[in-house]
Design a protein around this motif. Structure first.
Motif, PDB file in Angstrom:
ATOM      1  N   GLY A  97      21.524  28.010 -42.394  1.00 37.87           N
ATOM      2  CA  GLY A  97      22.202  28.738 -43.264  1.00 37.87           C
ATOM      3  C   GLY A  97      21.574  29.859 -43.781  1.00 37.87           C
ATOM      4  O   GLY A  97      22.091  30.380 -44.858  1.00 37.87           O
ATOM      5  N   LYS A  98      20.554  30.470 -43.214  1.00 33.73           N
ATOM      6  CA  LYS A  98      19.737  31.622 -43.613  1.00 33.73           C
ATOM      7  C   LYS A  98      19.821  32.620 -42.677  1.00 33.73           C
ATOM      8  O   LYS A  98      20.036  32.215 -41.301  1.00 33.73           O
ATOM      9  CB  LYS A  98      18.489  31.251 -43.950  1.00 33.73           C
ATOM     10  N   PRO A  99      19.472  34.075 -42.735  1.00 34.94           N
ATOM     11  CA  PRO A  99      19.422  35.097 -41.676  1.00 34.94           C
ATOM     12  C   PRO A  99      18.315  34.469 -40.785  1.00 34.94           C
ATOM     13  O   PRO A  99      17.138  33.967 -41.251  1.00 34.94           O
ATOM     14  CB  PRO A  99      19.045  36.397 -42.490  1.00 34.94           C
ATOM     15  N   THR A 100      18.349  34.753 -39.584  1.00 36.01           N
ATOM     16  CA  THR A 100      17.348  34.531 -38.733  1.00 36.01           C
ATOM     17  C   THR A 100      16.168  35.366 -38.904  1.00 36.01           C
ATOM     18  O   THR A 100      16.102  36.082 -39.414  1.00 36.01           O
ATOM     19  CB  THR A 100      17.849  34.617 -37.107  1.00 36.01           C
ATOM     20  N   ASN A 101      14.879  34.725 -38.330  1.00 38.01           N
ATOM     21  CA  ASN A 101      13.521  35.244 -38.749  1.00 38.01           C
ATOM     22  C   ASN A 101      13.596  36.820 -38.353  1.00 38.01           C
ATOM     23  O   ASN A 101      13.208  37.418 -38.997  1.00 38.01           O
ATOM     24  CB  ASN A 101      12.495  34.616 -37.834  1.00 38.01           C
ATOM     25  N   HIS A 102      14.134  37.091 -37.146  1.00 39.19           N
ATOM     26  CA  HIS A 102      13.943  38.493 -36.661  1.00 39.19           C
ATOM     27  C   HIS A 102      14.898  39.398 -37.633  1.00 39.19           C
ATOM     28  O   HIS A 102      14.500  40.598 -37.647  1.00 39.19           O
ATOM     29  CB  HIS A 102      14.026  38.596 -35.288  1.00 39.19           C
ATOM     30  N   LYS A 103      15.829  38.976 -38.181  1.00 37.79           N
ATOM     31  CA  LYS A 103      16.784  39.458 -39.065  1.00 37.79           C
ATOM     32  C   LYS A 103      16.151  40.066 -40.592  1.00 37.79           C
ATOM     33  O   LYS A 103      16.325  41.003 -40.959  1.00 37.79           O
ATOM     34  CB  LYS A 103      18.090  38.936 -39.495  1.00 37.79           C
ATOM     35  N   VAL A 104      15.113  39.092 -40.922  1.00 38.71           N
ATOM     36  CA  VAL A 104      14.175  39.369 -42.130  1.00 38.71           C
ATOM     37  C   VAL A 104      13.229  40.125 -41.740  1.00 38.71           C
ATOM     38  O   VAL A 104      12.733  41.007 -42.537  1.00 38.71           O
ATOM     39  CB  VAL A 104      13.958  38.163 -42.920  1.00 38.71           C
ATOM     40  N   PHE A 105      12.316  39.919 -40.891  1.00 38.90           N
ATOM     41  CA  PHE A 105      11.074  40.581 -40.598  1.00 38.90           C
ATOM     42  C   PHE A 105      10.770  41.270 -39.320  1.00 38.90           C
ATOM     43  O   PHE A 105       9.825  41.895 -39.088  1.00 38.90           O
ATOM     44  CB  PHE A 105      10.012  39.294 -40.370  1.00 38.90           C
ATOM     45  N   GLY A 106      11.995  41.491 -38.524  1.00 36.92           N
ATOM     46  CA  GLY A 106      11.898  42.248 -37.459  1.00 36.92           C
ATOM     47  C   GLY A 106      11.383  41.693 -36.399  1.00 36.92           C
ATOM     48  O   GLY A 106      10.915  40.244 -36.465  1.00 36.92           O
ATOM     49  N   GLU A 107      12.005  42.091 -35.097  1.00 42.43           N
ATOM     50  CA  GLU A 107      11.571  41.225 -33.918  1.00 42.43           C
ATOM     51  C   GLU A 107      10.128  41.114 -33.562  1.00 42.43           C
ATOM     52  O   GLU A 107       9.580  39.904 -33.028  1.00 42.43           O
ATOM     53  CB  GLU A 107      12.387  41.913 -32.669  1.00 42.43           C
ATOM     54  N   ALA A 108       9.313  42.181 -33.515  1.00 46.25           N
ATOM     55  CA  ALA A 108       7.917  42.006 -33.294  1.00 46.25           C
ATOM     56  C   ALA A 108       7.280  41.046 -34.002  1.00 46.25           C
ATOM     57  O   ALA A 108       6.492  40.037 -33.460  1.00 46.25           O
ATOM     58  CB  ALA A 108       7.193  43.081 -33.641  1.00 46.25           C
ATOM     59  N   ILE A 109       7.384  40.854 -35.582  1.00 42.50           N
ATOM     60  CA  ILE A 109       6.724  39.808 -36.383  1.00 42.50           C
ATOM     61  C   ILE A 109       7.424  38.388 -35.859  1.00 42.50           C
ATOM     62  O   ILE A 109       6.608  37.660 -36.055  1.00 42.50           O
ATOM     63  CB  ILE A 109       7.037  40.342 -37.658  1.00 42.50           C
ATOM     64  N   ALA A 110       8.773  38.539 -35.754  1.00 45.73           N
ATOM     65  CA  ALA A 110       9.295  37.053 -35.251  1.00 45.73           C
ATOM     66  C   ALA A 110       8.579  36.617 -34.237  1.00 45.73           C
ATOM     67  O   ALA A 110       8.351  35.532 -33.890  1.00 45.73           O
ATOM     68  CB  ALA A 110      10.592  37.311 -35.212  1.00 45.73           C
ATOM     69  N   ILE A 111       8.527  37.578 -33.142  1.00 46.61           N
ATOM     70  CA  ILE A 111       7.584  37.089 -31.847  1.00 46.61           C
ATOM     71  C   ILE A 111       6.446  36.452 -32.110  1.00 46.61           C
ATOM     72  O   ILE A 111       5.914  35.382 -31.613  1.00 46.61           O
ATOM     73  CB  ILE A 111       7.913  38.037 -30.768  1.00 46.61           C
ATOM     74  N   LEU A 112       5.599  37.182 -32.970  1.00 44.02           N
ATOM     75  CA  LEU A 112       4.291  36.860 -33.231  1.00 44.02           C
ATOM     76  C   LEU A 112       4.167  35.476 -34.053  1.00 44.02           C
ATOM     77  O   LEU A 112       3.342  34.735 -33.749  1.00 44.02           O
ATOM     78  CB  LEU A 112       3.581  38.169 -34.033  1.00 44.02           C
ATOM     79  N   ALA A 113       5.250  35.323 -34.886  1.00 46.30           N
ATOM     80  CA  ALA A 113       5.207  34.174 -35.637  1.00 46.30           C
ATOM     81  C   ALA A 113       5.471  32.926 -34.873  1.00 46.30           C
ATOM     82  O   ALA A 113       4.836  31.892 -34.868  1.00 46.30           O
ATOM     83  CB  ALA A 113       6.296  34.183 -36.741  1.00 46.30           C
ATOM     84  N   GLY A 114       6.349  33.002 -33.671  1.00 44.61           N
ATOM     85  CA  GLY A 114       6.587  32.109 -32.895  1.00 44.61           C
ATOM     86  C   GLY A 114       5.323  31.724 -32.104  1.00 44.61           C
ATOM     87  O   GLY A 114       4.984  30.517 -31.583  1.00 44.61           O
ATOM     88  N   ASP A 115       4.733  32.677 -31.497  1.00 46.69           N
ATOM     89  CA  ASP A 115       3.604  32.710 -30.594  1.00 46.69           C
ATOM     90  C   ASP A 115       2.477  32.046 -31.412  1.00 46.69           C
ATOM     91  O   ASP A 115       1.706  30.958 -31.019  1.00 46.69           O
ATOM     92  CB  ASP A 115       3.015  34.303 -30.274  1.00 46.69           C
TER      93      ASP A 115
END
Length: 295
Positions: A97-115
């Motif tokens: 129900g919320k914007p996905t992580n990369h939509k809020v923080f950008g793809e690079a930070i989303a990838i790093l958060a997942g890593d």
């Protein structure tokens, strides 16, 4: 006395939340990485995988608080969702129900958060100070979870999922995708609880059977909900699987046959628990919940 699954899930979920909140206090630096991690980790998931770990542990006679080790599984699950939503993967805009992580923080930070979440999970799992668990059991759990989430498990399943988008329906491929992408980590969650409780070989086999069956059923119901569910309840767009030509059970077998297959799997899961006493009741009720869930 009747068993109240709703209360059980709430109590165990609160224990997982408490560990997550304490683990990320003080915050990670840089702060944007901390915010990205917690944005997805605290987005309101069911915490089903860590709860399955705890329930299995209790069913096999465990009495310690293993919330930390169970929460590590949620770290891995959340990392997989962050990466799965990326433009290069499923390119989703909405999660829970919320914007996905990369939509809020950008793809690079989303990838790093997942890593970071994936790696941090093994920092937790390798720490013997969270509970009175024998070191060799922690090593076995690390092996179990890393295999299930890696190239011979979830990662392979996600690769198959991408490779077979838009292809002709194939019963063998759809089971392969579901077995690796979803069922592998659910099975590992269940088996890990049993390993931490020093379960015997027969108990471990039955827990593995239970985990595989509910894992496959869980994904089949997910596939059905993509057709019949509501975007509001699911927290993600309805019909996204069909739009991408995903290899799903309804696409291969139809909705009615898929639902029957899910019910058969849940029956098999319940049969696998016959050797366990009343302490396995949470696992029994979770299996029934999976077949009837709407989100």
């Amino acid at each position: 006395m009747s068993f109240d699954l709703k209360t059980y899930l709430l109590i165990k979920k609160e224990k997982i939340e408490q560990f997550i909140n304490s683990y990320f206090n003080p915050p990670i630096i840089p702060l944007i990485l901390h915010e990205s991690v917690l944005y997805s980790l605290t987005a309101g998931g069911k915490r089903l995988r860590p709860i399955l770990c705890i329930a299995s542990y209790e069913a096999c006679g465990g009495t310690e608080d293993i919330s930390a080790y169970a929460a590590a599984i949620e770290f891995i699950h959340t990392y997989s969702l962050i990466h799965d939503d990326l433009p290069a993967m499923d390119n989703d805009d909405l999660r829970r129900g919320k914007p996905t992580n990369h939509k809020v923080f950008g793809e690079a930070i989303a990838i790093l958060a997942g890593d970071g979440l994936l790696t941090e999970a093994f920092t937790v799992l390798s720490n013997p100070d969270y509970a009175n668990i024998k070191p060799h059991a922690l090593i076995d759990v690390i092996s179990e979870i890393s295999t299930a989430s890696g190239l011979r498990g979830m990662v392979a399943g996600q690769a198959y999922d991408l490779i077979y988008e838009g292809r002709d329906p194939d019963a063998g491929i759809v089971e392969l995708i579901h077995r690796y992408k979803t069922a592998a980590i659910i099975t590992a969650s269940v088996k890990s609880g049993a390993i931490l409780a020093a379960a015997d070989d027969d108990q471990l086999k039955k827990m593995a059977d239970y985990g595989l069956c509910i894992g496959l059923a869980f994904q089949i119901i997910d596939d059905i909900l993509d057709i019949e569910g509501s975007t509001k309840e699911m927290g993600k767009p309805r019909g996204s699987d069909a739009e991408r030509g995903k290899m799903t059970y309804p696409r291969v077998f139809g909705v009615l046959e898929s639902r029957k297959k899910a019910k058969d799997l849940i029956d098999r899961a319940l049969n696998a628990l016959e050797i366990f006493d009343h302490k396995a009741q949470p696992l029994r009720e979770i299996a029934k919940y999976i077949i009837n869930r709407t989100s």
